[in-house]
Design a protein around this motif. Structure first.
Motif, PDB file in Angstrom:
ATOM      1  N   ILE A  91     -54.098  32.638 -57.570  1.00 39.66           N
ATOM      2  CA  ILE A  91     -54.544  31.737 -58.631  1.00 39.66           C
ATOM      3  C   ILE A  91     -56.017  31.960 -58.941  1.00 39.66           C
ATOM      4  O   ILE A  91     -56.429  31.938 -60.114  1.00 39.66           O
ATOM      5  CB  ILE A  91     -54.294  30.267 -58.229  1.00 39.66           C
ATOM      6  CG1 ILE A  91     -52.792  30.006 -58.174  1.00 39.66           C
ATOM      7  CG2 ILE A  91     -54.973  29.328 -59.197  1.00 39.66           C
ATOM      8  CD1 ILE A  91     -52.075  30.246 -59.487  1.00 39.66           C
ATOM      9  N   ARG A  92     -56.837  32.195 -57.923  1.00 38.72           N
ATOM     10  CA  ARG A  92     -58.252  32.484 -58.175  1.00 38.72           C
ATOM     11  C   ARG A  92     -58.405  33.766 -58.997  1.00 38.72           C
ATOM     12  O   ARG A  92     -59.271  33.855 -59.870  1.00 38.72           O
ATOM     13  CB  ARG A  92     -59.007  32.589 -56.848  1.00 38.72           C
ATOM     14  CG  ARG A  92     -59.272  31.230 -56.192  1.00 38.72           C
ATOM     15  CD  ARG A  92     -60.197  31.363 -55.001  1.00 38.72           C
ATOM     16  NE  ARG A  92     -59.559  32.048 -53.887  1.00 38.72           N
ATOM     17  CZ  ARG A  92     -58.816  31.463 -52.957  1.00 38.72           C
ATOM     18  NH1 ARG A  92     -58.609  30.146 -53.032  1.00 38.72           N
ATOM     19  NH2 ARG A  92     -58.276  32.144 -51.970  1.00 38.72           N
ATOM     20  N   ALA A  93     -57.537  34.752 -58.712  1.00 42.54           N
ATOM     21  CA  ALA A  93     -57.588  35.993 -59.493  1.00 42.54           C
ATOM     22  C   ALA A  93     -57.167  35.736 -60.932  1.00 42.54           C
ATOM     23  O   ALA A  93     -57.804  36.228 -61.879  1.00 42.54           O
ATOM     24  CB  ALA A  93     -56.676  37.043 -58.853  1.00 42.54           C
ATOM     25  N   ILE A  94     -56.110  34.949 -61.130  1.00 46.31           N
ATOM     26  CA  ILE A  94     -55.646  34.618 -62.490  1.00 46.31           C
ATOM     27  C   ILE A  94     -56.726  33.858 -63.246  1.00 46.31           C
ATOM     28  O   ILE A  94     -56.975  34.110 -64.433  1.00 46.31           O
ATOM     29  CB  ILE A  94     -54.345  33.798 -62.417  1.00 46.31           C
ATOM     30  CG1 ILE A  94     -53.195  34.676 -61.868  1.00 46.31           C
ATOM     31  CG2 ILE A  94     -53.974  33.242 -63.785  1.00 46.31           C
ATOM     32  CD1 ILE A  94     -51.921  33.914 -61.602  1.00 46.31           C
ATOM     33  N   ASN A  95     -57.374  32.936 -62.565  1.00 45.80           N
ATOM     34  CA  ASN A  95     -58.470  32.197 -63.191  1.00 45.80           C
ATOM     35  C   ASN A  95     -59.567  33.154 -63.651  1.00 45.80           C
ATOM     36  O   ASN A  95     -60.132  33.008 -64.742  1.00 45.80           O
ATOM     37  CB  ASN A  95     -59.036  31.174 -62.201  1.00 45.80           C
ATOM     38  CG  ASN A  95     -60.145  30.333 -62.809  1.00 45.80           C
ATOM     39  OD1 ASN A  95     -59.900  29.431 -63.577  1.00 45.80           O
ATOM     40  ND2 ASN A  95     -61.381  30.661 -62.458  1.00 45.80           N
ATOM     41  N   GLY A  96     -59.841  34.157 -62.830  1.00 46.12           N
ATOM     42  CA  GLY A  96     -60.840  35.150 -63.191  1.00 46.12           C
ATOM     43  C   GLY A  96     -60.436  35.969 -64.408  1.00 46.12           C
ATOM     44  O   GLY A  96     -61.280  36.320 -65.242  1.00 46.12           O
ATOM     45  N   TYR A  97     -59.135  36.273 -64.523  1.00 39.48           N
ATOM     46  CA  TYR A  97     -58.662  37.027 -65.693  1.00 39.48           C
ATOM     47  C   TYR A  97     -58.852  36.224 -66.980  1.00 39.48           C
ATOM     48  O   TYR A  97     -59.255  36.766 -68.011  1.00 39.48           O
ATOM     49  CB  TYR A  97     -57.181  37.391 -65.524  1.00 39.48           C
ATOM     50  CG  TYR A  97     -56.881  38.202 -64.288  1.00 39.48           C
ATOM     51  CD1 TYR A  97     -57.827  39.077 -63.752  1.00 39.48           C
ATOM     52  CD2 TYR A  97     -55.653  38.085 -63.631  1.00 39.48           C
ATOM     53  CE1 TYR A  97     -57.556  39.816 -62.605  1.00 39.48           C
ATOM     54  CE2 TYR A  97     -55.367  38.816 -62.495  1.00 39.48           C
ATOM     55  CZ  TYR A  97     -56.314  39.672 -61.981  1.00 39.48           C
ATOM     56  OH  TYR A  97     -56.038  40.397 -60.856  1.00 39.48           O
ATOM     57  N   TYR A  98     -58.546  34.922 -66.923  1.00 38.24           N
ATOM     58  CA  TYR A  98     -58.749  34.067 -68.090  1.00 38.24           C
ATOM     59  C   TYR A  98     -60.232  34.006 -68.471  1.00 38.24           C
ATOM     60  O   TYR A  98     -60.598  34.087 -69.653  1.00 38.24           O
ATOM     61  CB  TYR A  98     -58.227  32.656 -67.818  1.00 38.24           C
ATOM     62  CG  TYR A  98     -56.744  32.482 -68.042  1.00 38.24           C
ATOM     63  CD1 TYR A  98     -56.173  32.733 -69.291  1.00 38.24           C
ATOM     64  CD2 TYR A  98     -55.909  32.044 -67.023  1.00 38.24           C
ATOM     65  CE1 TYR A  98     -54.823  32.574 -69.512  1.00 38.24           C
ATOM     66  CE2 TYR A  98     -54.546  31.875 -67.233  1.00 38.24           C
ATOM     67  CZ  TYR A  98     -54.009  32.141 -68.471  1.00 38.24           C
ATOM     68  OH  TYR A  98     -52.676  31.976 -68.688  1.00 38.24           O
ATOM     69  N   GLU A  99     -61.071  33.860 -67.475  1.00 39.64           N
ATOM     70  CA  GLU A  99     -62.513  33.782 -67.736  1.00 39.64           C
ATOM     71  C   GLU A  99     -63.016  35.081 -68.360  1.00 39.64           C
ATOM     72  O   GLU A  99     -63.801  35.058 -69.324  1.00 39.64           O
ATOM     73  CB  GLU A  99     -63.248  33.492 -66.426  1.00 39.64           C
ATOM     74  CG  GLU A  99     -64.749  33.318 -66.608  1.00 39.64           C
ATOM     75  CD  GLU A  99     -65.443  32.976 -65.305  1.00 39.64           C
ATOM     76  OE1 GLU A  99     -66.683  33.009 -65.273  1.00 39.64           O
ATOM     77  OE2 GLU A  99     -64.729  32.690 -64.306  1.00 39.64           O
ATOM     78  N   THR A 100     -62.548  36.209 -67.830  1.00 37.11           N
ATOM     79  CA  THR A 100     -62.954  37.504 -68.386  1.00 37.11           C
ATOM     80  C   THR A 100     -62.463  37.655 -69.822  1.00 37.11           C
ATOM     81  O   THR A 100     -63.195  38.132 -70.701  1.00 37.11           O
ATOM     82  CB  THR A 100     -62.390  38.647 -67.522  1.00 37.11           C
ATOM     83  OG1 THR A 100     -62.888  38.525 -66.184  1.00 37.11           O
ATOM     84  CG2 THR A 100     -62.801  40.002 -68.084  1.00 37.11           C
ATOM     85  N   ALA A 101     -61.212  37.236 -70.078  1.00 30.31           N
ATOM     86  CA  ALA A 101     -60.651  37.345 -71.430  1.00 30.31           C
ATOM     87  C   ALA A 101     -61.467  36.527 -72.420  1.00 30.31           C
ATOM     88  O   ALA A 101     -61.797  36.995 -73.519  1.00 30.31           O
ATOM     89  CB  ALA A 101     -59.192  36.886 -71.426  1.00 30.31           C
TER      90      ALA A 101
END
Length: 455
Positions: free
Chosen positions: A147-157
């Motif tokens: 989930i922390r990785a997914i959160n990071g993907y959203y932030e990067t996007a």
């Protein structure tokens, strides 16, 4: 979702507000939310282009936003339509409420629960105009690290979208961090390990035979063969084959039932500097001949009673070595190591695919490639003392390569299972139990049959 699933076309659930679109519609009480499957092709392109296509897809879905998701799912047999849900909330009505003079919001109490694996809930903060993200997920399907990785993907996007909108930064859609790219492209691909790169299968067997000459190498019914005996028998046959071979790295067909003679023949072919072509005697004659012709085999090791199935067709030009007919000649050869043979880059075997998707295709494997795989198996699943392995797979399947050479190159006893026993789960289980077999290679269907067998 595309990054997580590896698919260019993704389906997620999209929460839609189906509240009546008329004057004072916001005053109607009740739940007007609906979640519908939203399909989108997210192939490479600029973020602006992706946003435009997303908006167009939403417009196409708009007329159906009130179709109940429960009914849609029921119409499709009750199967889940998606596992991840996206929601965007902008409570603009609250803006007017907050402007009411003398009105103070003392607190907000929200209770949310999801039965989806992942819920990405975006909202616009009314005070700061910042985008907020709340992620809910099922603990039995996703971990906190994921989930922390997914959160990071959203932030990067979101950062990339903003940079593209104002004309700064590179126009790309790489959501992975530098650390993740390093891990995926380099760290996980750094698989190089030390192993005997210049060794051949038969050479490693000869070394093992010198270390444990009196240990049992093969067991078949009541017949037993030590490592010394197996090595000497293979040496005799190899010398006999050399009298017939016409070129280096020649392909030699081996058409024999599961037996000690089968293993002797495979080892002898390798010692003679050739590559073996497994030919299952139970295969249709036409297929056996087609494999021989396609592989360009010039020599066949077999028995008199089954050799005709391979050599009987038109256009088949094969020299035949019949183990039963030429047994005395073979026994007259020297049992000493030949001191020659293939190099690590030479072919060890040619095995044909099943042909389920077309014509069978020959797959060629070198000694080095085989030893590389063996060494990984020995390290990942090391043998313990007094282990017993079994050979039960048809030579025409690649699993037989490890079944035979994995144990024999490590001094482990190899039990050869008769063809008839392999097809009889009860008999097979009894043999495995009686012979104390400690490991075997199985397909799921046979494993299921073994587990369901009562002995």
């Amino acid at each position: 979702m595309s990054l997580l699933t590896g698919q260019s076309e993704v389906v997620t659930g999209l929460v839609s507000n189906s509240r009546p679109e008329k004057s004072d519609g916001e005053q109607a009480l009740g739940l007007f939310l609906n979640t519908l499957p939203f399909r989108l092709d997210v192939t490479q392109g600029a973020w602006g282009e992706l946003i435009r296509r997303t908006f167009e897809a939403e417009l196409q879905m708009l007329p159906y936003r009130r179709y109940p998701i429960a009914e849609l799912q029921s119409n499709l047999g009750g199967q889940p339509l998606f596992e991840a849900v996206f929601n965007y909330v902008h409570f603009h009505v609250y803006e007017n409420i907050l402007r009411i003079k003398g009105l103070e919001v003392l607190g907000v109490k929200i209770f949310e629960e999801t039965n989806f694996a992942l819920l990405a809930d975006f909202g616009l903060d009314l005070n700061s105009s910042q985008v907020q993200l709340h992620i809910a997920y099922k603990l039995d399907e996703l971990t906190g690290e994921q989930i922390r990785a997914i959160n990071g993907y959203y932030e990067t996007a979101l950062t990339l979208i903003a940079d593209e909108a104002v004309g700064t930064g590179e126009q790309h859609r790489h959501l992975l961090s530098e650390a993740e790219r390093q891990q995926l492209l380099f760290d996980w691909n750094d698989t190089e390990r030390e192993y005997p790169r210049d060794a051949c299968i038969h050479q490693m067997f000869e070394a093992q035979a010198r270390r444990t000459p009196d240990a049992i190498a093969l067991s078949f019914g009541r017949e037993r063969l030590t490592y010394r005996q197996l090595n000497e028998r293979a040496n005799r046959l190899a010398r006999h084959l050399l009298r017939r071979l016409t070129k280096e790295e020649e392909v030699v067909g081996v058409c024999l039932g599961r037996s000690i003679g089968m293993v002797v023949s495979l080892l002898a072919v390798l010692k003679a500097g050739a590559a073996y072509l497994p030919l299952d005697p139970d295969y249709p004659a036409e297929r056996l001949r087609a494999m021989v012709e396609d592989a360009g085999a010039g020599l066949l090791v077999t028995l008199q009673e089954i050799g005709g199935r391979v050599t009987g067709g038109e256009g088949v030009d094969l020299e035949v070595v019949s183990l039963d007919k030429e047994g005395e000649q073979i026994e007259g050869e020297s049992g000493e190591d030949l001191g020659r043979g293939s190099g690590a880059d030479n072919l060890a075997y040619v095995i044909y695919t099943s042909g389920s998707t077309g014509n069978p295709k020959g797959v060629m494997a070198t000694h080095r490639a085989s030893i590389n795989r063996f060494c990984w198996m020995w390290k990942a699943f090391p043998f313990e003392s007094d282990e017993v392995c079994c050979q039960k797979t048809s030579l025409s399947f690649v699993d037989s390569v490890w079944e035979i050479w994995g144990p024999l190159l490590r001094g482990v006893k190899l039990l050869i299972i008769p063809d008839a026993a392999v097809k009889d789960p009860a008999r097979l289980v009894k043999i495995l139990s009686d012979e104390r077999v400690s490991r075997l290679v199985l397909v799921p269907s046979l494993l299921r049959a073994i587990l369901e067998t009562e002995v």
